[in-house]
Design a protein around this motif. Structure first.
Motif, PDB file in Angstrom:
ATOM      1  N   LEU A 241       0.891  -1.278   0.006  1.00 54.66           N
ATOM      2  CA  LEU A 241       0.065   0.234   0.005  1.00 54.66           C
ATOM      3  C   LEU A 241       0.912   1.080   0.053  1.00 54.66           C
ATOM      4  O   LEU A 241       0.625   2.230  -0.709  1.00 54.66           O
ATOM      5  CB  LEU A 241      -0.855   0.027   1.233  1.00 54.66           C
ATOM      6  N   ARG A 242       1.795   1.238   0.898  1.00 58.33           N
ATOM      7  CA  ARG A 242       2.894   2.358   0.629  1.00 58.33           C
ATOM      8  C   ARG A 242       3.716   2.369  -0.744  1.00 58.33           C
ATOM      9  O   ARG A 242       3.648   3.723  -1.103  1.00 58.33           O
ATOM     10  CB  ARG A 242       3.985   2.196   1.640  1.00 58.33           C
ATOM     11  N   THR A 243       3.892   1.463  -1.399  1.00 58.47           N
ATOM     12  CA  THR A 243       4.270   1.574  -2.691  1.00 58.47           C
ATOM     13  C   THR A 243       3.358   2.065  -3.617  1.00 58.47           C
ATOM     14  O   THR A 243       3.613   2.959  -4.470  1.00 58.47           O
ATOM     15  CB  THR A 243       4.510   0.221  -3.134  1.00 58.47           C
ATOM     16  N   PHE A 244       2.003   1.805  -3.507  1.00 53.32           N
ATOM     17  CA  PHE A 244       0.979   2.376  -4.311  1.00 53.32           C
ATOM     18  C   PHE A 244       1.009   3.861  -4.132  1.00 53.32           C
ATOM     19  O   PHE A 244       0.437   4.615  -5.098  1.00 53.32           O
ATOM     20  CB  PHE A 244      -0.289   1.479  -4.110  1.00 53.32           C
ATOM     21  N   LYS A 245       0.943   4.129  -2.691  1.00 52.93           N
ATOM     22  CA  LYS A 245       0.760   5.736  -2.621  1.00 52.93           C
ATOM     23  C   LYS A 245       1.798   6.423  -3.234  1.00 52.93           C
ATOM     24  O   LYS A 245       1.763   7.570  -3.592  1.00 52.93           O
ATOM     25  CB  LYS A 245       0.536   6.025  -0.959  1.00 52.93           C
ATOM     26  N   LYS A 246       3.081   5.940  -3.087  1.00 55.21           N
ATOM     27  CA  LYS A 246       4.256   6.638  -3.435  1.00 55.21           C
ATOM     28  C   LYS A 246       4.256   6.871  -4.928  1.00 55.21           C
ATOM     29  O   LYS A 246       4.414   7.779  -5.569  1.00 55.21           O
ATOM     30  CB  LYS A 246       5.393   5.910  -2.983  1.00 55.21           C
ATOM     31  N   VAL A 247       3.861   5.878  -5.702  1.00 47.31           N
ATOM     32  CA  VAL A 247       3.911   5.680  -7.180  1.00 47.31           C
ATOM     33  C   VAL A 247       2.826   6.731  -7.681  1.00 47.31           C
ATOM     34  O   VAL A 247       3.052   7.527  -8.515  1.00 47.31           O
ATOM     35  CB  VAL A 247       3.743   4.405  -7.768  1.00 47.31           C
ATOM     36  N   GLN A 248       1.670   6.869  -6.915  1.00 44.75           N
ATOM     37  CA  GLN A 248       0.627   7.600  -7.281  1.00 44.75           C
ATOM     38  C   GLN A 248       0.804   9.084  -7.106  1.00 44.75           C
ATOM     39  O   GLN A 248       0.511  10.210  -7.751  1.00 44.75           O
ATOM     40  CB  GLN A 248      -0.619   7.285  -6.681  1.00 44.75           C
ATOM     41  N   GLU A 249       1.513   9.336  -5.971  1.00 45.57           N
ATOM     42  CA  GLU A 249       2.030  10.647  -5.503  1.00 45.57           C
ATOM     43  C   GLU A 249       2.943  11.067  -7.053  1.00 45.57           C
ATOM     44  O   GLU A 249       2.980  12.428  -7.171  1.00 45.57           O
ATOM     45  CB  GLU A 249       2.881  10.807  -4.453  1.00 45.57           C
ATOM     46  N   LYS A 250       3.957  10.426  -7.393  1.00 44.97           N
ATOM     47  CA  LYS A 250       4.629  10.684  -8.838  1.00 44.97           C
ATOM     48  C   LYS A 250       3.812  10.999  -9.813  1.00 44.97           C
ATOM     49  O   LYS A 250       3.958  11.921 -10.384  1.00 44.97           O
ATOM     50  CB  LYS A 250       5.657   9.317  -8.910  1.00 44.97           C
ATOM     51  N   HIS A 251       2.921  10.310  -9.866  1.00 42.84           N
ATOM     52  CA  HIS A 251       1.865  10.565 -10.997  1.00 42.84           C
ATOM     53  C   HIS A 251       1.070  11.844 -10.851  1.00 42.84           C
ATOM     54  O   HIS A 251       1.046  12.476 -11.842  1.00 42.84           O
ATOM     55  CB  HIS A 251       1.004   9.417 -11.463  1.00 42.84           C
ATOM     56  N   THR A 252       0.922  12.220  -9.791  1.00 38.98           N
ATOM     57  CA  THR A 252       0.197  13.269  -9.591  1.00 38.98           C
ATOM     58  C   THR A 252       1.042  14.615  -9.871  1.00 38.98           C
ATOM     59  O   THR A 252       0.674  15.523 -10.531  1.00 38.98           O
ATOM     60  CB  THR A 252      -0.324  13.389  -7.928  1.00 38.98           C
ATOM     61  N   LEU A 253       2.192  14.417  -9.485  1.00 37.26           N
ATOM     62  CA  LEU A 253       3.242  15.575  -9.617  1.00 37.26           C
ATOM     63  C   LEU A 253       3.722  15.458 -10.927  1.00 37.26           C
ATOM     64  O   LEU A 253       3.857  16.879 -11.544  1.00 37.26           O
ATOM     65  CB  LEU A 253       4.663  15.286  -8.853  1.00 37.26           C
ATOM     66  N   PHE A 254       3.583  14.526 -11.736  1.00 39.73           N
ATOM     67  CA  PHE A 254       3.945  14.357 -13.215  1.00 39.73           C
ATOM     68  C   PHE A 254       2.938  15.280 -14.015  1.00 39.73           C
ATOM     69  O   PHE A 254       3.008  15.983 -14.906  1.00 39.73           O
ATOM     70  CB  PHE A 254       4.109  12.866 -13.594  1.00 39.73           C
ATOM     71  N   ARG A 255       1.402  14.958 -13.606  1.00 38.98           N
ATOM     72  CA  ARG A 255       0.178  15.491 -14.312  1.00 38.98           C
ATOM     73  C   ARG A 255       0.353  16.926 -14.093  1.00 38.98           C
ATOM     74  O   ARG A 255       0.053  17.671 -15.038  1.00 38.98           O
ATOM     75  CB  ARG A 255      -0.902  14.711 -13.953  1.00 38.98           C
ATOM     76  N   THR A 256       0.733  17.289 -12.757  1.00 38.36           N
ATOM     77  CA  THR A 256       0.784  18.758 -12.701  1.00 38.36           C
ATOM     78  C   THR A 256       1.806  19.690 -13.196  1.00 38.36           C
ATOM     79  O   THR A 256       1.475  20.641 -13.731  1.00 38.36           O
ATOM     80  CB  THR A 256       0.834  18.974 -10.977  1.00 38.36           C
ATOM     81  N   ARG A 257       3.095  19.044 -13.281  1.00 37.82           N
ATOM     82  CA  ARG A 257       4.071  19.623 -14.020  1.00 37.82           C
ATOM     83  C   ARG A 257       3.736  19.666 -15.513  1.00 37.82           C
ATOM     84  O   ARG A 257       4.029  20.604 -16.017  1.00 37.82           O
ATOM     85  CB  ARG A 257       5.450  18.946 -13.801  1.00 37.82           C
ATOM     86  N   ALA A 258       3.194  18.717 -16.139  1.00 41.83           N
ATOM     87  CA  ALA A 258       2.651  18.753 -17.625  1.00 41.83           C
ATOM     88  C   ALA A 258       1.656  19.857 -17.688  1.00 41.83           C
ATOM     89  O   ALA A 258       1.783  20.478 -18.888  1.00 41.83           O
ATOM     90  CB  ALA A 258       2.398  17.168 -17.932  1.00 41.83           C
ATOM     91  N   LEU A 259       0.868  19.995 -16.811  1.00 40.24           N
ATOM     92  CA  LEU A 259      -0.250  20.955 -17.063  1.00 40.24           C
ATOM     93  C   LEU A 259       0.301  22.211 -17.032  1.00 40.24           C
ATOM     94  O   LEU A 259      -0.055  23.080 -17.851  1.00 40.24           O
ATOM     95  CB  LEU A 259      -1.402  20.788 -15.885  1.00 40.24           C
ATOM     96  N   LYS A 260       1.279  22.443 -16.195  1.00 37.14           N
ATOM     97  CA  LYS A 260       1.923  23.953 -15.976  1.00 37.14           C
ATOM     98  C   LYS A 260       2.667  24.070 -17.318  1.00 37.14           C
ATOM     99  O   LYS A 260       2.628  25.155 -17.615  1.00 37.14           O
ATOM    100  CB  LYS A 260       2.734  23.740 -14.785  1.00 37.14           C
ATOM    101  N   GLU A 261       3.500  23.048 -17.668  1.00 35.09           N
ATOM    102  CA  GLU A 261       4.391  23.397 -18.813  1.00 35.09           C
ATOM    103  C   GLU A 261       3.187  23.634 -20.149  1.00 35.09           C
ATOM    104  O   GLU A 261       3.565  24.431 -20.943  1.00 35.09           O
ATOM    105  CB  GLU A 261       5.309  22.198 -19.107  1.00 35.09           C
ATOM    106  N   GLY A 262       2.293  22.723 -20.164  1.00 36.72           N
ATOM    107  CA  GLY A 262       1.346  23.126 -21.193  1.00 36.72           C
ATOM    108  C   GLY A 262       0.632  24.437 -21.361  1.00 36.72           C
ATOM    109  O   GLY A 262       0.676  25.131 -22.361  1.00 36.72           O
ATOM    110  N   ASN A 263       0.292  24.885 -20.030  1.00 34.61           N
ATOM    111  CA  ASN A 263      -0.331  26.342 -20.024  1.00 34.61           C
ATOM    112  C   ASN A 263       0.771  27.529 -20.180  1.00 34.61           C
ATOM    113  O   ASN A 263       0.424  28.311 -20.820  1.00 34.61           O
ATOM    114  CB  ASN A 263      -0.938  26.483 -18.557  1.00 34.61           C
ATOM    115  N   MET A 264       1.967  27.083 -19.732  1.00 33.39           N
ATOM    116  CA  MET A 264       3.098  28.205 -20.019  1.00 33.39           C
ATOM    117  C   MET A 264       3.314  28.228 -21.446  1.00 33.39           C
ATOM    118  O   MET A 264       3.660  29.129 -22.095  1.00 33.39           O
ATOM    119  CB  MET A 264       4.351  27.486 -19.174  1.00 33.39           C
TER     120      MET A 264
END
Length: 309
Positions: A241-264
Motif C-alpha cells: 500500500l505504501r508503494t501504491f501511494k508513493k507511485v501515485q504521488e509521482k503520477h500526481t506531480l507528473f500531471r501537475t508539471r505537465a499541465l503547468k508546462e502546457g499552460n506556459m
C-alpha cells in the motif's frame, strides 16, 4: 517470431524486452495498434510468466509515467482476457496458497501501481479482497478522470465474463468474503449511473434478494476470504500500500508539471502541438474533410454563366 527466437537465449532475453518497451514508448501507435498482438505472440512462443516478470521489473523504473500507466493497462488487459494466459491467471488466483503465486503477485504489483484500476483488478484476480477494499478508499485521493472511469467501466464488464466466475460464486457466501462485497460496493460508488453501474448494482442486489447477507449457508467447496487470519501476514500488504501511494504521488506531480508546462507554452504563444489531427488532415485518398452542414463553407456556390459572344 524472430524476436521470440532471439529471446530464447538468456543473454538477449531482457535486452529484447527492454528494446521492445523503448519502441512502444517512442511509437505509441505501434503500442495501440499492434502492441497486444506482439506481446501475446511472444507469450505463446516463450514463457508468459517470465515475460511478465521482466516487463514488470523494467516498468517499475520507467521515467515516463504516462507511458508506464498505458503499458501496464495494456499488459493487464491481456492478462485478464487472453486464453493463453489461463495458467498464469490460475497461479495468481492461488497467490496466498503457494509461494510461486505470492512471488508473482508481488512482482507484478510493484509496477501495476502505475495504473490504479489495473492494481485493483490484480487484487481481485489474486483474491486479495481486503487489500482491494483498502485501495477503493485510496481512489478518493486520486484525480478521477474520464480515462479512469472508462477503465472501471471495462473492469465491471470483465466481472461479468467467465474469467471472474469464481468471484461471482463467492458472492453467494458474503460472510466468508465480506471484503469482496465491500470492495465491489466501493466500486459501485465510484461509477456514474451508467450501464456498468446498473450491471454491477443488479449483480449485488441479486445476492441481497436471496437474503444471504444475514444468513449465508457455508459450503465446504467454497473458498473463504483469502486475507483472513494468519494468511493476511503472508504478504506484507502494508508495504504494498505504501508503494501504491508513493507511485501515485509521482503520477500526481507528473500531471501537475505537465499541465503547468502546457499552460506556459500556450501563454508564450507556442501551443503544445501544432500537428493537425486526423479530422483536420482528412482521410487519405479522399481529400480534405467536408465542412459541417450549416456552415458557410458547406453552402454551394454558383459560378456565373459565361456570356455568349
Amino acid at each position: 517470431e524472430v524476436l521470440a527466437r532471439i529471446s530464447m537465449h538468456d543473454q538477449y532475453f531482457q535486452r529484447v524486452l527492454s528494446d521492445l518497451i523503448k519502441s512502444f514508448s517512442t511509437d505509441r501507435e505501434l503500442l495501440e495498434n499492434r502492441g497486444s498482438l506482439i506481446i501475446r505472440q511472444l507469450c505463446v512462443l516463450l514463457d508468459p510468466e517470465k515475460i511478465y516478470r521482466t516487463f514488470a521489473s523494467l516498468l517499475e523504473h520507467e521515467e515516463d509515467l504516462e507511458f508506464a500507466s498505458v503499458m501496464v493497462q495494456t499488459l493487464n488487459l491481456i492478462l485478464l482476457t487472453a486464453t493463453e494466459f489461463f495458467e498464469l491467471r490460475s497461479l495468481l488466483r492461488r497467490n496466498l496458497d503457494s509461494k510461486a503465486g505470492r512471488d508473482l503477485f508481488v512482482s507484478l504489483y510493484q509496477s501495476w501501481t502505475h495504473n490504479p484500476v489495473a492494481t485493483f483488478s490484480l487484487c481481485l484476480l489474486g483474491q486479495a479482497y481486503e487489500h482491494a477494499s483498502t485501495l477503493v478508499y485510496e481512489f478518493a485521493e486520486i484525480e478521477v478522470t474520464v480515462g479512469f472511469l472508462v477503465q472501471i467501466d471495462k473492469l465491471v464488464q470483465l466481472l461479468e465474463s467467465p474469467i471472474f466466475t469464481y468471484l461471482r460464486l463467492q458472492l453467494l457466501e458474503p460472510s466468508r468474503n465480506p471484503h469482496l462485497v465491500k470492495c465491489l460496493y466501493g466500486l459501485l460508488m465510484l461509477l456514474p449511473q451508467s450501464s456498468a453501474f446498473h450491471s454491477l448494482k443488479n449483480r449485488l442486489e441479486s445476492v441481497q434478494a436471496l437474503g444471504m447477507l444475514h444468513m449465508p449457508p457455508e459450503s465446504k467447496f467454497s473458498t473463504s476470504d483469502k486475507t483472513k487470519g494468519s494468511k493476511q501476514q503472508i504478504i506484507d500488504f502494508d508495504a504494498l500500500l505504501r508503494t501504491f501511494k508513493k507511485v501515485q504521488e509521482k503520477h500526481t506531480l507528473f500531471r501537475t508539471r505537465a499541465l503547468k508546462e502546457g499552460n506556459m507554452s500556450i501563454f508564450m504563444g507556442h501551443p503544445p502541438s501544432t500537428k493537425p489531427n486526423k479530422k483536420e488532415q482528412g482521410i487519405p485518398g479522399q481529400g480534405p474533410p467536408k465542412a459541417p452542414v450549416g456552415s458557410l463553407a458547406a453552402v454551394p456556390t454558383k459560378t456565373p454563366p459565361k456570356k455568349s459572344m
